[in-house]
Design an enzyme around this catalytic site. Structure first.
Site, short mmCIF file in Angstrom:
data_model
loop_
_atom_site.label_atom_id
_atom_site.label_comp_id
_atom_site.label_asym_id
_atom_site.label_seq_id
_atom_site.Cartn_x
_atom_site.Cartn_y
_atom_site.Cartn_z
N GLY A 190 9.67 9.66 3.34
CA GLY A 190 10.35 11.02 3.54
C GLY A 190 10.46 11.73 2.37
N GLN A 242 13.85 18.18 -2.85
CA GLN A 242 13.13 17.46 -3.67
C GLN A 242 11.99 17.99 -4.53
OE1 GLN A 242 13.59 14.03 -0.68
NE2 GLN A 242 13.58 12.87 -2.89
N CYS A 287 14.76 6.79 -3.15
CA CYS A 287 14.89 7.87 -2.94
C CYS A 287 13.83 8.31 -4.12
CB CYS A 287 16.05 8.65 -3.35
SG CYS A 287 16.09 10.42 -3.27
N LEU A 288 12.65 9.11 -3.78
CA LEU A 288 11.83 9.68 -4.65
C LEU A 288 12.31 10.23 -6.11
CD1 LEU A 288 8.85 10.61 -2.29
CD2 LEU A 288 9.09 8.42 -3.48
N HIS A 336 18.98 10.05 5.74
CA HIS A 336 18.83 10.02 4.15
C HIS A 336 18.14 11.41 3.87
CE1 HIS A 336 17.35 8.30 0.08
NE2 HIS A 336 16.82 9.51 0.30
N GLU A 337 16.90 11.91 4.55
CA GLU A 337 16.65 13.34 4.43
C GLU A 337 17.38 14.28 4.84
OE1 GLU A 337 14.17 13.11 2.54
OE2 GLU A 337 13.62 11.01 2.88
N HIS A 389 20.16 15.14 2.19
CA HIS A 389 19.40 15.95 0.91
C HIS A 389 19.88 17.53 1.14
CE1 HIS A 389 17.36 13.53 -2.07
NE2 HIS A 389 16.85 12.70 -1.03
ZN ZN Z 1 15.98 10.88 -1.16
#
Ligand code: ZN
Length: 167
Positions: free
Chosen positions: A46, A51, A94-95, A136-137, A140
Site C-alpha cells: 500500500g 508518502q 510502513c515504507l 493503515h493507508e 496516512h
Molecule cells: Zn505507511
C-alpha cells in the site's frame, strides 16, 4: 509511469491532514499509476499520496501481489463507513518508516467507501490483511502513522528505533 521518491519519517508532510481530490482528471490518474509502480518497486502492499509528498486523499493498495497476480486498486477520497467492534493485533510496516515493525490493534473488518480512477464509487467490506492495510493507508491521509498506535509494551522499543531516523 514514473517512480516517485518515497518521503521518509519524520517529514512533516506525513503529519498533514490531506485534502480531498476534487476532480479525478488525467493528472490524478497519472499520479495513481505512478504510485502503483512506486509501491511495487518498493515491495510494498500500500502507498498513500502523502508518502510521495502530496497531501491528497488518495492511496493505492494490492495486498496479494507477492503471492499471486497483481491486482492494484486506487482509492480516491476513501472513508470508513462502519467498523468491526472486535479488534485484532497485527504487525505493520510502513515504507516511510523503514525497519520499524509495529504491533497495532485495529478493528478486524471495515466497510470502506471510495471512488476509483474511473470515477466509479465503491463500497466494500475488507477483512484480514486487507482491513489492516486499508486502515493503515487511510490513517496516512489524516496524518496518523502506525507508530502512533503501537501497544504500550512496545512503545519504548519503537522510540529507540525512531531516534535513529530522527537524527
Ligand atoms: Zn505507511
Amino acid at each position: 509511469m514514473t517512480l516517485r521518491p518515497i518521503v521518509l519519517y519524520p517529514d512533516p508532510v506525513l503529519r498533514r491532514v490531506a485534502l480531498p481530490v476534487a476532480e479525478i482528471d488525467a493528472g490524478m490518474k497519472s499520479l495513481a499509476a505512478d504510485m502503483i509502480e512506486t509501491m511495487y518497486h518498493a515491495k510494498g502492499r500500500g502507498l498513500a499520496a502523502p508518502q510521495v509528498g502530496l497531501s491528497l486523499r488518495l492511496f493505492v493498495m494490492d495486498c496479494g501481489w507477492k503471492e499471486g497476480p497483481k491486482n492494484p486498486r486506487v482509492f480516491f477520497n476513501p472513508e470508513i463507513l462502519a467498523a468491526s467492534p472486535n479488534l485484532a493485533t497485527n504487525t505493520e510496516g510502513c515504507l516511510s518508516i523503514p525497519d520499524v515493525p509495529t504491533q497495532v490493534e485495529r478493528p478486524d473488518w471495515v466497510l470502506m467507501g471510495w471512488t476509483d480512477e474511473a470515477g466509479t464509487r465503491h463500497e466494500e467490506r475488507f477483512t484480514g490483511f486487507e482491513a489492516v492495510a486499508a486502515q493503515h493507508e487511510l490513517d496516512h491521509l489524516n496524518g496518523r502513522l502506525c507508530i502512533d498506535l503501537v501497544a504500550p509494551a512496545q512503545r519504548e522499543a519503537t522510540r529507540l528505533l525512531l531516534e535513529r531516523l530522527e537524527t
